[in-house]
Scaffold this motif. Sequence first.
Motif, PDB file in Angstrom:
ATOM      1  N   LEU A 246      62.271  30.936  39.048  1.00 25.39           N
ATOM      2  CA  LEU A 246      63.007  30.820  39.339  1.00 25.39           C
ATOM      3  C   LEU A 246      62.872  32.709  39.508  1.00 25.39           C
ATOM      4  O   LEU A 246      63.914  33.737  40.942  1.00 25.39           O
ATOM      5  N   ILE A 247      61.406  33.199  40.153  1.00 21.84           N
ATOM      6  CA  ILE A 247      60.923  34.507  41.115  1.00 21.84           C
ATOM      7  C   ILE A 247      61.959  34.240  42.427  1.00 21.84           C
ATOM      8  O   ILE A 247      61.930  35.105  42.621  1.00 21.84           O
ATOM      9  N   ARG A 248      61.418  32.621  43.185  1.00 21.88           N
ATOM     10  CA  ARG A 248      61.955  32.535  44.517  1.00 21.88           C
ATOM     11  C   ARG A 248      63.286  32.751  44.595  1.00 21.88           C
ATOM     12  O   ARG A 248      64.199  32.692  45.250  1.00 21.88           O
ATOM     13  N   GLU A 249      64.049  32.476  43.283  1.00 28.87           N
ATOM     14  CA  GLU A 249      65.599  32.021  43.162  1.00 28.87           C
ATOM     15  C   GLU A 249      65.973  32.764  43.521  1.00 28.87           C
ATOM     16  O   GLU A 249      65.771  34.444  43.923  1.00 28.87           O
ATOM     17  N   LYS A 250      67.495  33.394  44.265  1.00 26.87           N
ATOM     18  CA  LYS A 250      68.496  34.579  44.720  1.00 26.87           C
ATOM     19  C   LYS A 250      69.544  34.539  44.350  1.00 26.87           C
ATOM     20  O   LYS A 250      69.710  33.372  43.474  1.00 26.87           O
ATOM     21  N   GLY A 251      70.057  35.101  44.135  1.00 28.70           N
ATOM     22  CA  GLY A 251      71.372  35.925  43.435  1.00 28.70           C
ATOM     23  C   GLY A 251      70.900  36.074  41.970  1.00 28.70           C
ATOM     24  O   GLY A 251      70.003  36.371  41.899  1.00 28.70           O
ATOM     25  N   MET A 252      72.170  35.463  41.612  1.00 32.46           N
ATOM     26  CA  MET A 252      72.003  35.414  39.965  1.00 32.46           C
ATOM     27  C   MET A 252      71.299  34.812  38.938  1.00 32.46           C
ATOM     28  O   MET A 252      71.698  35.180  38.184  1.00 32.46           O
TER      29      MET A 252
ATOM     30  N   GLY B  42      85.801  31.268  40.982  1.00 38.17           N
ATOM     31  CA  GLY B  42      84.670  30.100  40.801  1.00 38.17           C
ATOM     32  C   GLY B  42      83.795  29.718  42.389  1.00 38.17           C
ATOM     33  O   GLY B  42      83.141  28.876  41.862  1.00 38.17           O
ATOM     34  N   SER B  43      84.526  29.721  42.979  1.00 32.58           N
ATOM     35  CA  SER B  43      83.849  29.082  44.903  1.00 32.58           C
ATOM     36  C   SER B  43      83.355  30.692  45.337  1.00 32.58           C
ATOM     37  O   SER B  43      82.849  30.136  46.183  1.00 32.58           O
ATOM     38  N   GLU B  44      82.638  31.647  44.388  1.00 32.35           N
ATOM     39  CA  GLU B  44      81.859  32.379  45.486  1.00 32.35           C
ATOM     40  C   GLU B  44      80.520  32.831  44.902  1.00 32.35           C
ATOM     41  O   GLU B  44      80.825  32.232  43.564  1.00 32.35           O
ATOM     42  N   MET B  45      79.327  33.100  45.585  1.00 28.54           N
ATOM     43  CA  MET B  45      78.364  33.070  45.356  1.00 28.54           C
ATOM     44  C   MET B  45      77.311  32.168  44.457  1.00 28.54           C
ATOM     45  O   MET B  45      77.124  32.170  43.570  1.00 28.54           O
ATOM     46  N   LYS B  46      78.299  30.927  44.818  1.00 29.17           N
ATOM     47  CA  LYS B  46      77.824  29.488  44.436  1.00 29.17           C
ATOM     48  C   LYS B  46      76.558  29.420  45.670  1.00 29.17           C
ATOM     49  O   LYS B  46      76.388  29.540  47.004  1.00 29.17           O
ATOM     50  N   ASN B  47      75.441  28.781  45.058  1.00 26.70           N
ATOM     51  CA  ASN B  47      74.710  28.264  45.809  1.00 26.70           C
ATOM     52  C   ASN B  47      74.124  26.407  45.960  1.00 26.70           C
ATOM     53  O   ASN B  47      75.300  26.267  45.022  1.00 26.70           O
TER      54      ASN B  47
END
Length: 462
Positions: free
Chosen positions: A223-229, A5-10
């Motif tokens: 959303l196009i500019r969003e990084k990650g998931m 849960g702590s990983e990959m959070k923006n």
Amino acid sequence: MKTSGSEMKNNREMDMLSGSIFRKLCAIAIPICLSSILQQLFNASDTAVVGNFSSSQAMAAVGTNAPVINVVVTFFSGLSIGSNVMLSSFIGSGNRDKVNEALHTSFMVALISGLLMLVLGQVIAQPVLTLLGTPEDVMGMAVTYLRIYFLGMPFLMIYDFGSSILRAIGDTRRPLLYLTCSGILNVFLNLFFVIVLHRNADGVAIATTISNAVSAFLILRALIREKGMLHLELRHLQLKTPYLKKILWIGGPAGLQRVIFSVSNVVIQSAINHFGSACIAGNSAALNFEYISYFVVNGFAQAVITFISQNYAAGNYVRCRKTTRTALICSVGFCAMVSVSFFLLKAPLLHLFSQQPDVLRYAYVRMTFITLLEPMTASYEITGASLRGIGHSMAPALITLFGCCGLRVAFIGAMLQRFTSFYQVVLIYPVTWIVTGSAIIAMYFIVTRKEYRKPETLTVQI
């Protein structure tokens, strides 16, 4: 592959699995409330501008379309809940690697839905308005307004689904910002088309379509500019069957529940139309404040769906129960403050829409018997949202089918030729709220008694 849960959070993602429920629930719910309220205020500008600068017929043309539009918009807004629950469950259970694939399926559903409704709206506009008994002096403008409005349905779908996707990580601020920008544009365009170009209902419809296009563009760009998931790539749009099934399984009944309310309102609108254009216009003016009161409850209901989806997927059942209780208290309290304020200020507020005594008389009736009692809707909205958050979307939809749609349609059908006053029409609302709320609360306790005893919940396995 699962991630913790702590990983990959923006920096925009909220931790819903721990911390203050009240504070975090409000942090999600209040921007949703404000977004819906702003949307209604901007929609109200359509009515206010034509009511003050065009004619009562143009005002009635906009107003008589509101229930028809709500049938369509609320269904697909409900369908987007399926996307929100699915993404929130993936995040809560640690299946973040599936979020991006599910996101692209969600957006594909939005595009297809919008295009289908664009075409359908051009076909059904006149038959539906004729079926509703729209007065002859309003019909032409009403048909034109509805057809233009449906031209913007793809934009509405993109915004709704895009907002739902961002809500899955607790980001409700950006959708609010984008809606604010497009709404301000809508107000200025309304004034331009009606005052400067001397248009009527068609002018405000064009303004609404343009502003919807702006909000869709802003959320698409984000959303196009969003990084990650949450990164969206248009070339990767596709319908993946497992994700589509999940969206339809959860979002379909949720959309149906919303449509049920809208359909019953359309039936009631047909009864209202029998009292003439003054009643239509007055009813339309009062609806603007009624919607705002309701959106307070709905904002907390939307927050509950996201909150409970994540916590249920993580097995935090005690936190799920506390979320429902907190949301009920908050939604009733805040909605009561808003409803009472509107009731006390009804005279000056309604004068913003019309100065005609007949129009105002009907508006006062609706605000007294419906707007003031709007907090009652929390009984079924919050508990129904809690059930959808744990994957039970059909039960509240079926109960609502009977409690609201069935009873209202039966009442109007039996009494339509016997109505002698507007009071008789509006009283059906609080009666059906009591019936529906009682039934869904009972269903909530029955379902959660079983679901919250499970040692482990894997709500989204695809």
